[in-house]
Design a protein around this motif. Structure first.
Motif, mmCIF file in Angstrom:
data_model
loop_
_atom_site.group_PDB
_atom_site.id
_atom_site.type_symbol
_atom_site.label_atom_id
_atom_site.label_comp_id
_atom_site.label_asym_id
_atom_site.label_seq_id
_atom_site.Cartn_x
_atom_site.Cartn_y
_atom_site.Cartn_z
ATOM 1 N N TRP A 127 0.844 -1.204 0.000
ATOM 2 C CA TRP A 127 0.000 0.000 0.000
ATOM 3 C C TRP A 127 0.879 1.253 0.000
ATOM 4 O O TRP A 127 1.040 1.969 0.971
ATOM 5 C CB TRP A 127 -0.956 -0.049 1.185
ATOM 6 C CG TRP A 127 -2.343 -0.398 0.745
ATOM 7 C CD1 TRP A 127 -3.469 0.366 0.836
ATOM 8 C CD2 TRP A 127 -2.759 -1.594 0.089
ATOM 9 N NE1 TRP A 127 -4.545 -0.265 0.270
ATOM 10 C CE2 TRP A 127 -4.139 -1.484 -0.191
ATOM 11 C CE3 TRP A 127 -2.107 -2.756 -0.315
ATOM 12 C CZ2 TRP A 127 -4.879 -2.470 -0.844
ATOM 13 C CZ3 TRP A 127 -2.835 -3.746 -0.961
ATOM 14 C CH2 TRP A 127 -4.192 -3.602 -1.214
ATOM 15 N N ILE A 128 1.472 1.491 -1.202
ATOM 16 C CA ILE A 128 2.294 2.676 -1.439
ATOM 17 C C ILE A 128 1.993 3.180 -2.843
ATOM 18 O O ILE A 128 1.332 2.509 -3.652
ATOM 19 C CB ILE A 128 3.804 2.358 -1.334
ATOM 20 C CG1 ILE A 128 4.191 1.254 -2.338
ATOM 21 C CG2 ILE A 128 4.191 1.970 0.079
ATOM 22 C CD1 ILE A 128 5.695 1.053 -2.457
ATOM 23 N N ASP A 129 2.448 4.390 -3.125
ATOM 24 C CA ASP A 129 2.391 4.902 -4.492
ATOM 25 C C ASP A 129 3.627 4.408 -5.238
ATOM 26 O O ASP A 129 4.749 4.595 -4.784
ATOM 27 C CB ASP A 129 2.363 6.431 -4.493
ATOM 28 C CG ASP A 129 1.104 6.985 -3.837
ATOM 29 O OD1 ASP A 129 0.038 6.348 -3.988
ATOM 30 O OD2 ASP A 129 1.206 8.016 -3.150
ATOM 31 N N GLY A 130 3.421 3.778 -6.343
ATOM 32 C CA GLY A 130 4.547 3.292 -7.125
ATOM 33 C C GLY A 130 4.796 1.810 -6.946
ATOM 34 O O GLY A 130 3.944 1.053 -6.465
ATOM 35 N N GLN A 131 6.016 1.391 -7.304
ATOM 36 C CA GLN A 131 6.355 -0.026 -7.342
ATOM 37 C C GLN A 131 6.811 -0.543 -5.978
ATOM 38 O O GLN A 131 7.230 0.221 -5.111
ATOM 39 C CB GLN A 131 7.470 -0.267 -8.370
ATOM 40 C CG GLN A 131 7.073 0.058 -9.807
ATOM 41 C CD GLN A 131 8.184 -0.253 -10.783
ATOM 42 O OE1 GLN A 131 9.333 -0.430 -10.400
ATOM 43 N NE2 GLN A 131 7.837 -0.311 -12.058
ATOM 44 N N ALA A 132 6.724 -1.859 -5.831
ATOM 45 C CA ALA A 132 7.260 -2.553 -4.663
ATOM 46 C C ALA A 132 7.932 -3.838 -5.152
ATOM 47 O O ALA A 132 7.753 -4.252 -6.307
ATOM 48 C CB ALA A 132 6.166 -2.867 -3.653
ATOM 49 N N GLN A 133 8.702 -4.480 -4.260
ATOM 50 C CA GLN A 133 9.482 -5.641 -4.694
ATOM 51 C C GLN A 133 9.498 -6.727 -3.624
ATOM 52 O O GLN A 133 9.582 -6.454 -2.429
ATOM 53 C CB GLN A 133 10.912 -5.214 -5.016
ATOM 54 C CG GLN A 133 11.760 -6.313 -5.651
ATOM 55 C CD GLN A 133 13.179 -5.850 -5.905
ATOM 56 O OE1 GLN A 133 14.074 -6.133 -5.131
ATOM 57 N NE2 GLN A 133 13.372 -5.122 -6.996
ATOM 58 N N LEU A 134 9.396 -7.962 -4.087
ATOM 59 C CA LEU A 134 9.666 -9.134 -3.260
ATOM 60 C C LEU A 134 11.001 -9.723 -3.680
ATOM 61 O O LEU A 134 11.407 -9.609 -4.853
ATOM 62 C CB LEU A 134 8.581 -10.195 -3.434
ATOM 63 C CG LEU A 134 7.152 -9.838 -3.041
ATOM 64 C CD1 LEU A 134 6.210 -10.959 -3.422
ATOM 65 C CD2 LEU A 134 7.067 -9.559 -1.557
ATOM 66 N N GLN A 135 11.667 -10.360 -2.735
ATOM 67 C CA GLN A 135 12.923 -11.044 -3.050
ATOM 68 C C GLN A 135 12.698 -12.547 -2.987
ATOM 69 O O GLN A 135 12.290 -13.088 -1.955
ATOM 70 C CB GLN A 135 14.019 -10.627 -2.076
ATOM 71 C CG GLN A 135 15.400 -11.158 -2.461
ATOM 72 C CD GLN A 135 16.466 -10.703 -1.486
ATOM 73 O OE1 GLN A 135 16.581 -11.252 -0.403
ATOM 74 N NE2 GLN A 135 17.229 -9.701 -1.877
#
Length: 494
Positions: free
Chosen positions: A431-439
């Motif tokens: 729940w943010i503006d823009g991209q997120a990442q999982l590793q």
């Protein structure tokens, strides 16, 4: 042929008995007087080992227990949270240790081990560990008795037969350890090893015989021959370790024995906590044996004559052949999809859910060794459905907050030589503006999973293939609050 398993019976007065009395005891054992431990009983945690890991890795608790049963279907490791025990890992039969990672300092953690089968679950006593002193190296002692324990070992079975005089033993690429030359041949065949060879000789001398008897060949060419011999006296013995890597293995021990007496005689062989008393068919002659020891982890093996006999009486050991080739570990990512579905079709595949429901076991050589949640995890019975030929067989997922200290860890094993195709099913949203990442890490190799936008849910499917062992870690990058979560539904293998 001998294939029955019995436990070792310890007696402080054995050394004080006469040879004839010992022979009577040996004969009674062979007439069927076998004593064994309970097959199903309460388990106890024997060692909890606190250690500091490298910077940033947190504190780990190494938990070890003794497997006193022969019929468990597996183990569960449970940790107390808010007054209730919750499952943090599900393990295969015969596993005797578990590492709980990313613990917090100045905290008390309480654990129990459950051994389960169709009859129910037998739990250990509760064992609590305080991480206030996590920098101290742990002792290797039982918390109740404060007595130093021997190294934990895997289980083993013993079977074998008397064979004809073994002039030639063809290896055909298999690994050999020769006692006579203290040398390993074809060492790349297996990841398992023969180690810690020891001889205890209190009567006579140890004799190294360079003989055509027990000649080991590779494609018709001699590579080693002979054996090591000791007098047939119960004060003499030899021992060695079979150091397994977790895969099933069969070690064949080649040996000879002869007693120059008309009395009934026997010798004892012990592998781990399993013992076999082997009767010698007749005296005044030599006998040859091939003894198979099935094992998967570390087991100590000991061979001990019973009674004292003179003349030519002796016991000899030639070598150990490891019969199963080790499968090299290999894992390769095939595909990552961010647009999968909440309905998972398991009609023709083996599966296991996040809360350890499994099915179609016969459809894959792959095994789930453990599913572990490092951090706070909560199971919810919604969203995902596992469907087998039109019927819902399981539902739900296990969720964790978007915190970089939270990790979903999965250990798989494939002991066959056929590649296993595996799929992991996840749901994630930041729940943010823009991209997120999982590793995503597969056997240490990093594969980033990019979520193209925030404030939305992605149904993720990860496909990969593997041989041997596969270790998978899935964790969020950065710390994100609000509704942000990573959810694991389960996996399939075929």
């Amino acid at each position: 042929m001998f294939n029955k398993t019995q436990r070792t019976i310890a007696s402080h007065s054995w050394g004080n008995l006469s040879s004839s009395r010992k022979i009577l005891i040996v004969s009674a054992l062979f007439l069927g007087v076998f004593v064994s431990y309970k097959l199903w009983q309460e388990y106890q945690i024997y060692v909890v080992n606190q250690i500091n890991t490298t910077a940033g890795s947190g504190i780990e608790a190494d938990i070890t227990w003794q497997d006193d049963a022969d019929d468990e279907d597996g183990f569960v490791v449970e940790r107390k949270e808010n007054g209730d025990f919750v499952v943090v890992a599900r393990l295969n039969p015969n596993v005797i240790s578990y590492t709980d990672s990313n613990l917090v300092a100045e905290t008390t953690y309480c654990y129990r081990i459950g051994a389960f089968n169709q009859a129910g679950t037998a739990y250990s006593q509760e064992y609590c560990i305080d991480t206030s002193n996590a920098s101290d190296t742990s002792n290797e002692t039982d918390n109740a008795s404060n007595i130093t324990l021997p190294p934990m070992m895997g289980s083993a079975t013993i079977s074998g037969q008397f064979i004809a005089k073994p002039d030639v033993i063809e290896l055909a690429g298999r690994e050999l350890y020769s006692f006579k030359s203290d040398t390993t041949y074809n060492g790349d065949f297996s990841k398992d090893d023969v180690e810690n060879i020891e001889y205890t000789i209190q009567d006579g001398n140890l004799s190294y015989q360079d003989s055509a008897l027990f000649t080991f060949q590779e494609q018709g060419s001699d590579i080693d021959s002979g054996y090591v011999s000791m007098r047939y006296n119960e004060s003499n013995s030899m021992s060695f370790s079979l150091n397994g890597n977790g895969d099933s293995q069969v070690a064949s021990l080649y040996m000879s024995v002869g007693v120059w007496s008309s009395e009934p005689t026997a010798f004892l062989i012990t592998a781990g906590d399993t013992s076999e008393l082997i009767s010698i068919p007749k005296g005044y002659t030599w006998h040859y044996l091939k003894i198979d020891i099935a094992f998967d982890q570390l087991v100590n093996v000991k061979i001990n004559p019973v009674g004292d006999f003179g003349g030519y009486s002796a016991l000899g050991v030639a070598g150990v052949v490891l019969n199963k080739k080790s499968i090299p570990s290999f894992a390769s990512l095939s595909n990552i999809s961010l647009s999968d579905r909440a309905n998972i079709d398991v009609s023709n595949v083996k599966y296991m859910t996040s809360d350890f429901i499994s099915g179609n076991e016969h459809l894959s050589n792959g095994e789930v060794i453990a599913i572990d949640y490092q951090g706070t995890a909560k199971y919810r019975d919604k969203t995902y459905s596992f469907i087998d030929n039109g019927s819902v067989v399981a539902t739900g997922y296990t969720g964790m907050g978007w915190n970089e200290d939270n990790v979903i860890s999965i250990d798989l094993k494939n002991s066959s030589e056929q590649i296993v195709s595996t799929s992991l099913f996840l749901k994630a949203g930041a729940w943010i503006d823009g991209q997120a990442q999982l590793q995503l890490l597969i056997n240490g190799e990093t594969h980033p999973i990019e979520l193209s936008r925030g404030r939305t849910w992605f149904y993720i499917r990860v496909d990969f293939e593997f041989l041997g062992d596969a270790h998978i870690d899935i964790k969020p990058v950065d710390n994100i609050g609000s509704y942000s979560q990573i959810m694991f539904a389960g996996l399939t293998m075929q």
